[in-house]
Design a protein around this motif. Structure first.
Motif, PDB file in Angstrom:
ATOM      1  N   VAL A 248       0.828  -1.208   0.000  1.00  0.00           N
ATOM      2  CA  VAL A 248       0.000   0.000   0.000  1.00  0.00           C
ATOM      3  C   VAL A 248       0.863   1.258   0.000  1.00  0.00           C
ATOM      4  N   ARG A 249       0.209   2.361  -0.344  1.00  0.00           N
ATOM      5  CA  ARG A 249       0.780   3.687  -0.125  1.00  0.00           C
ATOM      6  C   ARG A 249       0.295   4.146   1.247  1.00  0.00           C
ATOM      7  N   LEU A 250       1.206   4.338   2.180  1.00  0.00           N
ATOM      8  CA  LEU A 250       0.834   4.697   3.558  1.00  0.00           C
ATOM      9  C   LEU A 250       1.053   6.187   3.773  1.00  0.00           C
ATOM     10  N   LEU A 251      -0.035   6.891   4.124  1.00  0.00           N
ATOM     11  CA  LEU A 251       0.008   8.334   4.328  1.00  0.00           C
ATOM     12  C   LEU A 251      -0.432   8.645   5.750  1.00  0.00           C
ATOM     13  N   GLY A 252       0.305   9.524   6.418  1.00  0.00           N
ATOM     14  CA  GLY A 252      -0.075   9.916   7.773  1.00  0.00           C
ATOM     15  C   GLY A 252       0.123  11.394   7.994  1.00  0.00           C
ATOM     16  N   TYR A 253      -0.819  11.983   8.724  1.00  0.00           N
ATOM     17  CA  TYR A 253      -0.750  13.406   9.076  1.00  0.00           C
ATOM     18  C   TYR A 253      -0.368  13.556  10.545  1.00  0.00           C
ATOM     19  N   SER A 254       0.664  14.318  10.833  1.00  0.00           N
ATOM     20  CA  SER A 254       1.072  14.685  12.187  1.00  0.00           C
ATOM     21  C   SER A 254       1.254  13.421  13.036  1.00  0.00           C
ATOM     22  N   MET A 255       0.434  13.192  14.067  1.00  0.00           N
ATOM     23  CA  MET A 255       0.546  11.964  14.847  1.00  0.00           C
ATOM     24  C   MET A 255       0.446  10.736  13.956  1.00  0.00           C
ATOM     25  N   GLY A 256      -0.465  10.757  12.992  1.00  0.00           N
ATOM     26  CA  GLY A 256      -0.596   9.648  12.053  1.00  0.00           C
ATOM     27  C   GLY A 256       0.651   9.443  11.225  1.00  0.00           C
ATOM     28  N   GLY A 257       1.364  10.520  10.955  1.00  0.00           N
ATOM     29  CA  GLY A 257       2.634  10.419  10.243  1.00  0.00           C
ATOM     30  C   GLY A 257       3.707   9.754  11.089  1.00  0.00           C
ATOM     31  N   ARG A 258       3.695  10.041  12.380  1.00  0.00           N
ATOM     32  CA  ARG A 258       4.661   9.381  13.272  1.00  0.00           C
ATOM     33  C   ARG A 258       4.395   7.879  13.316  1.00  0.00           C
ATOM     34  N   LEU A 259       3.116   7.514  13.346  1.00  0.00           N
ATOM     35  CA  LEU A 259       2.763   6.089  13.315  1.00  0.00           C
ATOM     36  C   LEU A 259       3.124   5.476  11.966  1.00  0.00           C
ATOM     37  N   ALA A 260       2.880   6.199  10.894  1.00  0.00           N
ATOM     38  CA  ALA A 260       3.211   5.698   9.557  1.00  0.00           C
ATOM     39  C   ALA A 260       4.712   5.449   9.409  1.00  0.00           C
ATOM     40  N   LEU A 261       5.530   6.353   9.922  1.00  0.00           N
ATOM     41  CA  LEU A 261       6.975   6.179   9.852  1.00  0.00           C
ATOM     42  C   LEU A 261       7.409   4.951  10.647  1.00  0.00           C
ATOM     43  N   GLN A 262       6.852   4.776  11.841  1.00  0.00           N
ATOM     44  CA  GLN A 262       7.194   3.609  12.644  1.00  0.00           C
ATOM     45  C   GLN A 262       6.800   2.317  11.927  1.00  0.00           C
ATOM     46  N   TYR A 263       5.638   2.359  11.272  1.00  0.00           N
ATOM     47  CA  TYR A 263       5.181   1.189  10.511  1.00  0.00           C
ATOM     48  C   TYR A 263       6.139   0.892   9.359  1.00  0.00           C
ATOM     49  N   ALA A 264       6.544   1.931   8.643  1.00  0.00           N
ATOM     50  CA  ALA A 264       7.439   1.746   7.489  1.00  0.00           C
ATOM     51  C   ALA A 264       8.770   1.132   7.907  1.00  0.00           C
ATOM     52  N   LEU A 265       9.263   1.493   9.085  1.00  0.00           N
ATOM     53  CA  LEU A 265      10.525   0.940   9.574  1.00  0.00           C
ATOM     54  C   LEU A 265      10.359  -0.494  10.074  1.00  0.00           C
ATOM     55  N   THR A 266       9.138  -0.845  10.470  1.00  0.00           N
ATOM     56  CA  THR A 266       8.867  -2.184  11.001  1.00  0.00           C
ATOM     57  C   THR A 266       8.474  -3.170   9.903  1.00  0.00           C
ATOM     58  N   TYR A 267       7.666  -2.697   8.958  1.00  0.00           N
ATOM     59  CA  TYR A 267       7.153  -3.564   7.879  1.00  0.00           C
ATOM     60  C   TYR A 267       7.399  -2.910   6.512  1.00  0.00           C
ATOM     61  N   PRO A 268       8.641  -2.720   6.132  1.00  0.00           N
ATOM     62  CA  PRO A 268       8.923  -1.995   4.891  1.00  0.00           C
ATOM     63  C   PRO A 268       8.369  -2.651   3.638  1.00  0.00           C
ATOM     64  N   THR A 269       8.289  -3.981   3.612  1.00  0.00           N
ATOM     65  CA  THR A 269       7.809  -4.653   2.401  1.00  0.00           C
ATOM     66  C   THR A 269       6.299  -4.526   2.227  1.00  0.00           C
ATOM     67  N   ASP A 270       5.600  -4.015   3.242  1.00  0.00           N
ATOM     68  CA  ASP A 270       4.161  -3.778   3.120  1.00  0.00           C
ATOM     69  C   ASP A 270       3.840  -2.543   2.294  1.00  0.00           C
ATOM     70  N   LEU A 271       4.850  -1.704   2.032  1.00  0.00           N
ATOM     71  CA  LEU A 271       4.599  -0.396   1.442  1.00  0.00           C
ATOM     72  C   LEU A 271       5.235  -0.256   0.064  1.00  0.00           C
ATOM     73  N   THR A 272       4.519   0.433  -0.816  1.00  0.00           N
ATOM     74  CA  THR A 272       5.120   0.874  -2.069  1.00  0.00           C
ATOM     75  C   THR A 272       5.702   2.274  -1.922  1.00  0.00           C
ATOM     76  N   SER A 273       5.143   3.062  -1.005  1.00  0.00           N
ATOM     77  CA  SER A 273       5.638   4.416  -0.748  1.00  0.00           C
ATOM     78  C   SER A 273       5.106   4.898   0.584  1.00  0.00           C
ATOM     79  N   LEU A 274       5.767   5.918   1.129  1.00  0.00           N
ATOM     80  CA  LEU A 274       5.423   6.509   2.426  1.00  0.00           C
ATOM     81  C   LEU A 274       5.198   7.994   2.240  1.00  0.00           C
TER      82      LEU A 274
END
Length: 265
Positions: free
Chosen positions: A87-113
């Motif tokens: 997926v393309r994972l998008l997060g705003y403010s607090m959601g962005g902090r969660l999105a970044l943590q997710y990208a570092l934990t499950y990088p193969t789940d994402l096509t872009s951040l």
């Protein structure tokens, strides 16, 4: 369409819109909900959850469940309950902090951040401790004063000054949304997932291998500077600044935001 997904006893309400590819997951900010993105037109399919403890006033969340590790685990289960495609994972403010943590934990789940007005944490130890104290004091104020007084002080922060320039209907929507949360959940989100408590991910930004898009408002001096510091640490990065916008770009400049989503790859 609203889909309900129960994870370890917690009922997540998830909005599903659109069809086809790409598949997006959009994460709202602190005191927000899936309704944040009601007027944002994502190309393809979008999955928009109400994040843990927000916009669901009858569900009291155990305090330590708000940690970054727990929320990333919930989000992973939630996404895979809907799709196993990247997926393309998008997060705003607090959601962005969660999105970044997710990208570092499950990088193969994402096509872009995609990170809107967000940060990699607080790297300086003294500043980190000071922010933890500030988050703790805010949590106490929520519990002691209630949501109405807390939101009044929150909306008076200079970070949100530009939001007073949107029309009155938009302002009323945002104010009502901020009030629509359990005070205990808001307090514990601050205690366990406030900026001072999230992992310091500055030294891990070079681990991101997917394309990363940073978006900030031209009037948001603080988060423009943070994005400028993040940009050289990320291998593949694009930084967009939206003219006239403050911290909440998608709320203040919807047309420009929608155009950016359509054009960016």
């Amino acid at each position: 369409m609203i889909k309900h997904i129960t994870i370890t006893g917690y009922d997540y309400a998830v909005e599903l819109r659109g069809s086809g590819r790409p598949i997006w997951v959009a994460l709202h900010g602190f005191l927000g909900s899936a309704a944040d993105f009601a007027e944002i037109t994502f190309p393809g399919t979008v999955i928009i959850p109400n994040l843990l403890g927000f916009a669901q006033t009858d569900q009291l969340v155990a305090a330590k469940r708000f940690t970054a590790e727990q929320q990333v685990a919930d989000l992973h289960t939630l996404i895979h309950a809907i799709t196993d495609e990247p997926v393309r994972l998008l997060g705003y403010s607090m959601g962005g902090r969660l999105a970044l943590q997710y990208a570092l934990t499950y990088p193969t789940d994402l096509t872009s951040l995609w990170l809107e007005s967000s940060t990699a944490g607080v790297s300086d130890t003294a500043a980190r401790l000071a922010r933890q104290q500030s988050d703790h004091e805010k949590a106490l104020r929520v519990e002691q004063q209630g949501m109405t007084k807390f939101i009044a002080a929150w909306e008076a922060m200079p970070l949100f000054a530009s939001q007073t320039e949107v029309n009155t209907a938009q302002q009323a929507f945002m104010h009502a949304q901020r009030l629509h949360h359990l005070a205990a959940n808001v307090a514990n989100s601050l205690r366990y997932f406030g900026t001072g408590y999230q992992p310091n991910n500055w030294l891990r930004l070079n681990e991101l291998t997917m394309p990363v898009h940073l978006i900030t408002g031209e009037r948001d001096v603080k988060f423009k500077a943070i994005a400028d510091q993040m940009r050289p640490l990320i291998k593949t990065v694009n930084h967009v600044q939206v003219e006239g916008a403050g911290h909440n770009v998608h709320f203040e400049r919807k047309a420009a935001y929608n155009q950016w989503l359509r054009q960016a790859d």
